[in-house]
Design a protein around this motif. Structure first.
Motif, PDB file in Angstrom:
ATOM      1  N   LYS A  90       0.784  -1.246   0.036  1.00 56.02           N
ATOM      2  CA  LYS A  90      -0.103   0.108  -0.173  1.00 56.02           C
ATOM      3  C   LYS A  90       1.001   1.329   0.123  1.00 56.02           C
ATOM      4  CE  LYS A  90      -3.725   2.301   2.547  1.00 56.02           C
ATOM      5  NZ  LYS A  90      -3.144   3.544   2.368  1.00 56.02           N
ATOM      6  N   MET A  91       1.859   1.081   0.880  1.00 55.63           N
ATOM      7  CA  MET A  91       2.909   2.544   0.920  1.00 55.63           C
ATOM      8  C   MET A  91       3.300   2.653  -0.549  1.00 55.63           C
ATOM      9  SD  MET A  91       6.487   3.103   1.058  1.00 55.63           S
ATOM     10  CE  MET A  91       6.851   1.608   1.852  1.00 55.63           C
ATOM     11  N   LEU A  92       3.993   1.485  -1.213  1.00 55.02           N
ATOM     12  CA  LEU A  92       4.489   1.649  -2.543  1.00 55.02           C
ATOM     13  C   LEU A  92       3.640   2.038  -3.403  1.00 55.02           C
ATOM     14  CD1 LEU A  92       6.802  -1.357  -2.496  1.00 55.02           C
ATOM     15  CD2 LEU A  92       7.410   0.893  -2.000  1.00 55.02           C
ATOM     16  N   LEU A  93       2.526   1.704  -3.364  1.00 54.38           N
ATOM     17  CA  LEU A  93       1.320   1.872  -4.567  1.00 54.38           C
ATOM     18  C   LEU A  93       1.039   3.646  -4.182  1.00 54.38           C
ATOM     19  CD1 LEU A  93      -0.937  -1.124  -4.465  1.00 54.38           C
ATOM     20  CD2 LEU A  93       0.336  -0.331  -6.155  1.00 54.38           C
ATOM     21  N   ASP A  94       0.968   3.819  -2.880  1.00 55.74           N
ATOM     22  CA  ASP A  94       0.873   5.505  -2.410  1.00 55.74           C
ATOM     23  C   ASP A  94       2.010   6.039  -3.030  1.00 55.74           C
ATOM     24  OD1 ASP A  94      -1.609   4.632  -1.406  1.00 55.74           O
ATOM     25  OD2 ASP A  94      -0.960   4.826   0.692  1.00 55.74           O
ATOM     26  N   ARG A  95       2.907   5.866  -2.916  1.00 54.46           N
ATOM     27  CA  ARG A  95       4.286   6.495  -3.508  1.00 54.46           C
ATOM     28  C   ARG A  95       4.174   6.615  -5.137  1.00 54.46           C
ATOM     29  NH1 ARG A  95       9.935   4.002  -1.906  1.00 54.46           N
ATOM     30  NH2 ARG A  95       9.151   4.455  -0.042  1.00 54.46           N
ATOM     31  N   LEU A  96       3.776   5.423  -5.662  1.00 55.02           N
ATOM     32  CA  LEU A  96       3.675   5.586  -7.256  1.00 55.02           C
ATOM     33  C   LEU A  96       2.529   6.569  -7.510  1.00 55.02           C
ATOM     34  CD1 LEU A  96       4.385   4.077 -10.111  1.00 55.02           C
ATOM     35  CD2 LEU A  96       2.701   2.777  -9.616  1.00 55.02           C
ATOM     36  N   ASP A  97       1.527   6.607  -6.726  1.00 57.54           N
ATOM     37  CA  ASP A  97       0.515   7.490  -7.173  1.00 57.54           C
ATOM     38  C   ASP A  97       0.980   9.208  -6.965  1.00 57.54           C
ATOM     39  OD1 ASP A  97      -1.283   5.525  -7.750  1.00 57.54           O
ATOM     40  OD2 ASP A  97      -2.259   5.482  -5.699  1.00 57.54           O
ATOM     41  N   TYR A 134      10.515   6.390  -9.648  1.00 59.31           N
ATOM     42  CA  TYR A 134      10.382   5.032 -10.415  1.00 59.31           C
ATOM     43  C   TYR A 134      11.634   4.247 -10.643  1.00 59.31           C
ATOM     44  CZ  TYR A 134       6.409   7.734 -12.912  1.00 59.31           C
ATOM     45  OH  TYR A 134       5.165   8.158 -12.939  1.00 59.31           O
ATOM     46  N   HIS A 135      12.644   4.855 -10.461  1.00 58.71           N
ATOM     47  CA  HIS A 135      13.803   4.048 -10.351  1.00 58.71           C
ATOM     48  C   HIS A 135      13.999   3.219  -8.852  1.00 58.71           C
ATOM     49  CE1 HIS A 135      18.259   2.969 -10.464  1.00 58.71           C
ATOM     50  NE2 HIS A 135      18.442   3.543  -9.052  1.00 58.71           N
ATOM     51  N   ASP A 136      13.584   3.929  -7.881  1.00 55.52           N
ATOM     52  CA  ASP A 136      13.602   3.213  -6.576  1.00 55.52           C
ATOM     53  C   ASP A 136      12.550   2.185  -6.649  1.00 55.52           C
ATOM     54  OD1 ASP A 136      14.113   3.370  -3.587  1.00 55.52           O
ATOM     55  OD2 ASP A 136      11.999   3.710  -3.787  1.00 55.52           O
ATOM     56  N   LEU A 137      11.379   2.407  -7.256  1.00 56.37           N
ATOM     57  CA  LEU A 137      10.482   1.058  -7.113  1.00 56.37           C
ATOM     58  C   LEU A 137      11.040  -0.038  -7.947  1.00 56.37           C
ATOM     59  CD1 LEU A 137       7.114   3.429  -7.557  1.00 56.37           C
ATOM     60  CD2 LEU A 137       7.987   2.013  -5.514  1.00 56.37           C
ATOM     61  N   THR A 138      11.551   0.284  -9.139  1.00 60.36           N
ATOM     62  CA  THR A 138      12.001  -0.907 -10.048  1.00 60.36           C
ATOM     63  C   THR A 138      13.371  -1.649  -9.437  1.00 60.36           C
ATOM     64  OG1 THR A 138      13.168   0.545 -11.529  1.00 60.36           O
ATOM     65  CG2 THR A 138      10.874   0.141 -12.105  1.00 60.36           C
ATOM     66  N   ALA A 143       5.954  -1.734  -8.599  1.00 65.80           N
ATOM     67  CA  ALA A 143       7.075  -1.831  -9.680  1.00 65.80           C
ATOM     68  C   ALA A 143       6.430  -2.458 -10.983  1.00 65.80           C
ATOM     69  CB  ALA A 143       7.848  -2.630  -9.051  1.00 65.80           C
ATOM     70  N   HIS A 144       5.505  -3.255 -10.858  1.00 70.17           N
ATOM     71  CA  HIS A 144       4.785  -3.844 -12.041  1.00 70.17           C
ATOM     72  C   HIS A 144       3.768  -2.879 -12.761  1.00 70.17           C
ATOM     73  CE1 HIS A 144       5.231  -8.032 -10.077  1.00 70.17           C
ATOM     74  NE2 HIS A 144       6.304  -7.790 -10.697  1.00 70.17           N
ATOM     75  N   SER A 155       3.216   3.687 -15.931  1.00 68.75           N
ATOM     76  CA  SER A 155       3.546   5.069 -15.623  1.00 68.75           C
ATOM     77  C   SER A 155       4.706   5.615 -16.567  1.00 68.75           C
ATOM     78  CB  SER A 155       3.893   5.064 -13.964  1.00 68.75           C
ATOM     79  OG  SER A 155       2.916   4.558 -13.355  1.00 68.75           O
ATOM     80  N   LEU A 156       5.565   4.613 -16.695  1.00 65.65           N
ATOM     81  CA  LEU A 156       6.677   5.321 -17.711  1.00 65.65           C
ATOM     82  C   LEU A 156       6.102   5.932 -19.129  1.00 65.65           C
ATOM     83  CD1 LEU A 156       9.846   3.308 -16.708  1.00 65.65           C
ATOM     84  CD2 LEU A 156       9.587   5.602 -16.414  1.00 65.65           C
TER      85      LEU A 156
END
Length: 576
Positions: A200-207, A235-239, A248-249, A254-255
């Motif tokens: 959830k935290m990573l998805l929030d960060r992506l959003d 994006y780099h941090d997530l991947t 990450a998926h 997003s890119l």
């Protein structure tokens, strides 16, 4: 006087008669009868306080006082039982469950409560699960408590007293091992909850990163470049650091939106504005792995080449660029084998031809300036731009310089015309128009001081017929250059008169110049056809200080003419 129970008729209590049905019972001796005479005297009361309520007063007594109530002694402590290693192991294992069951087995209630309290405290700290997990101090502390409880339980269980709960050691060991699944299962459940929190935290960060890209897309690339860089780092941090996460998926999608946002000027057909964003996107693979980017890794290449071609050809002649051939040079260096690179030569040639066609129009000077700038760009173009392309541009510029000088003369811009045509004559010495350019430059220089000399272009060819002599003498200390225009145009230079000096006034010069008896003045003779002429006398030599003077006159057939050039001193200097 009659006492209770006293019956004279033999029927009351205590009577031995038959009427009562038996003997009446009582306590104590029979009552004493009063003495004769019917009167009973009570003994006197002892002196004391008046009668009242409460306990009677205590009388002194010699009886010894009693101590505190009797308390039975505590029961003797149960002696330790025989050593039982199996029980000790079972007790330690039961305590490792975190529930204090080992202490409960030994009937140590307080220690059992303490173990339960430690587990409850850990739950309070750990729940609800978040992405950061349980604090390290809480985990270390809880593990220390479990180990201490296990060790202490084993110690106590080795020689447990007979009062301890009776349970088979083997069963206790099995139960302890089974109960170890409680903390282990709790760890697994907590890890699952923590994983959900991390996702959830990573998805929030992506959003948030996607929102930053959307915000940046509403501004110019130069202003939003920092935001784009920040988003790319996200994006780099997530991947890189969370490659297996759901966020990450989603990064590839997003890119895709990221690329389209950055390259928005290209979609709007603004080629020059699209160059910097597209060049920036070509560097994205330095930050994001190509496996993540997929086809996006090469997505900007063709678009950048197209934008460089469109922007570069649009700027031809404008003078804008970085001094290395501008966008066209960048195209040839970056994509030398592209279809767009092959279009550079035709594009430059078309630009040159278009400006060359404008040389005969109303603004040949503007067209010439653009041709010159196109030539500067062509000189900076790397291969595969052909060498002859630069030659074609130079030829067009040469034509443009001549056309510009002539047009400036017609527009009465005599100073600009003189400079342009003199430059043309000095640069293109093999050009057949060089003599004509020098003629017009002379007329333009005269017209700067005598505008009537620029009323029309000087004749390109001298007329035929008789010519008259014009002798020009120099009565001045410096060389003098004489420019003339009329039916013919030219210039002559007359050497300095070494013994001559400046005259103090115009009147003195007009009366005495070139008239000294026996004195030889430097002179030149011109043979001129008849017509109206304009003259400009200008000082020659590096140290000359006199100012120029223009004049005009008419040359008529059958006459010979003379002119004298002299210098007049004045408060402000010398004049011819």
């Amino acid at each position: 006087m009659r006492w209770p129970g006293d019956a004279s008729d033999g029927t009351g209590p205590g009577s031995g008669g038959d009427g009562g049905g038996g003997e009446s019972g009582g306590f104590g001796p029979p009552p004493q009868m009063p003495p004769e005479g019917g009167r009973h005297e009570l003994p006197p009361m002892p002196p004391g306080p008046p009668p009242g309520y409460g306990y009677p007063p205590q009388q002194p007594s010699n009886t010894p006082e009693l101590g505190p109530p009797y308390a039975p002694p505590p029961p003797p402590k149960a002696p330790p039982g025989p050593a039982d290693p199996a029980r000790a192991a079972a007790t330690g294992l039961l305590n490792l469950s975190g529930l204090g069951l080992g202490y409960a087995f030994l009937r140590r209630r307080l220690l059992t409560v303490l173990c339960l309290g430690a587990s409850a405290g850990l739950l309070i700290v750990a729940l609800p699960a978040d992405a950061d997990g349980v604090p390290r101090w809480a985990v270390v502390g809880y593990l220390a408590v479990l180990l201490i409880a296990a060790a202490d339980g084993a110690r106590r269980g080795l020689r447990a007293p007979a009062t301890a709960a009776r349970i088979r050691p083997a069963l206790a060991v099995v139960l302890g091992v089974v109960l170890l699944a409680v903390p282990a299962g709790g760890v697994l459940v907590y890890d699952s909850l923590r994983d959900d929190a991390v996702e959830k935290m990573l998805l929030d960060r992506l959003d948030r990163t996607d929102a930053l890209v959307k915000k940046a897309s509403a501004q110019d690339f130069a202003q939003s470049r920092g935001d784009y860089r920040t988003a790319l780092d996200g994006y780099h941090d997530l991947t890189e650091n969370h490659p297996g996460s759901r966020a990450a998926h989603r990064v590839h999608d997003s890119l895709d939106a990221y690329y389209k946002a950055v390259a928005a000027p290209y979609a709007e057909h603004d080629d020059c504005a699209a160059v910097a964003p597209l060049a920036y996107l070509r560097d994205v693979p330095k930050t994001i792995d190509r496996e993540v980017l997929g086809s996006l890794a090469t997505w900007p290449d063709d678009r950048l080449a197209t934008s460089l071609l469109g922007c570069g050809t649009g700027k031809l002649g404008s003078g804008e660029g970085d001094g290395q051939g501008g966008e066209l040079g960048q195209l040839l260096r970056t994509f030398p084998k592209s279809d767009q690179a092959a279009k550079v030569e035709p594009a430059v040639r078309d630009a040159v031809d278009r400006r060359a066609g404008e040389l005969g129009g109303a603004e040949p000077c503007r067209a010439t300036d653009e041709l010159r700038r196109i030539g500067d760009t062509a000189k900076e173009l790397p291969a595969p731009a052909p060498e002859h392309l630069r030659g074609d541009v130079d030829t067009a510029v040469e034509d443009g310089v001549y056309a510009c000088g002539i047009d400036q003369f017609r527009d009465k811009k005599f100073a600009e015309s003189r400079k342009t045509l003199a430059g043309f004559a000095g640069t293109y010495k093999s050009d057949e128009r060089r003599a004509r350019a020098r003629q017009v430059a002379i007329a333009a220089e005269i017209a700067e001081q005598r505008p009537s000399a620029g009323a029309h272009l000087p004749p390109a060819h001298a007329p035929g017929g008789t010519r008259m002599e014009l002798v020009i003498s120099n009565d001045g200390p410096d060389p003098v250059e004489v420019l003339y225009t009329g039916p013919v145009t030219g210039r002559v230079t007359i050497a300095a008169c070494g013994s001559c000096k400046a005259y103090p006034s115009e009147a003195a010069g007009a009366g005495q110049a070139c008239k000294a008896s026996g004195k030889k003045y430097p002179k030149k003779t011109l043979r001129l056809p008849a017509g109206t002429y304009h003259f400009l006398h200008k000082p020659g030599g590096d140290n000359a200080t006199a100012t120029s003077r223009a004049a005009g006159g008419t040359v008529q057939p059958g006459y010979s003419y003379t002119q004298c050039s002299y210098v007049v001193s004045s408060g402000g200097g010398e004049n011819l």
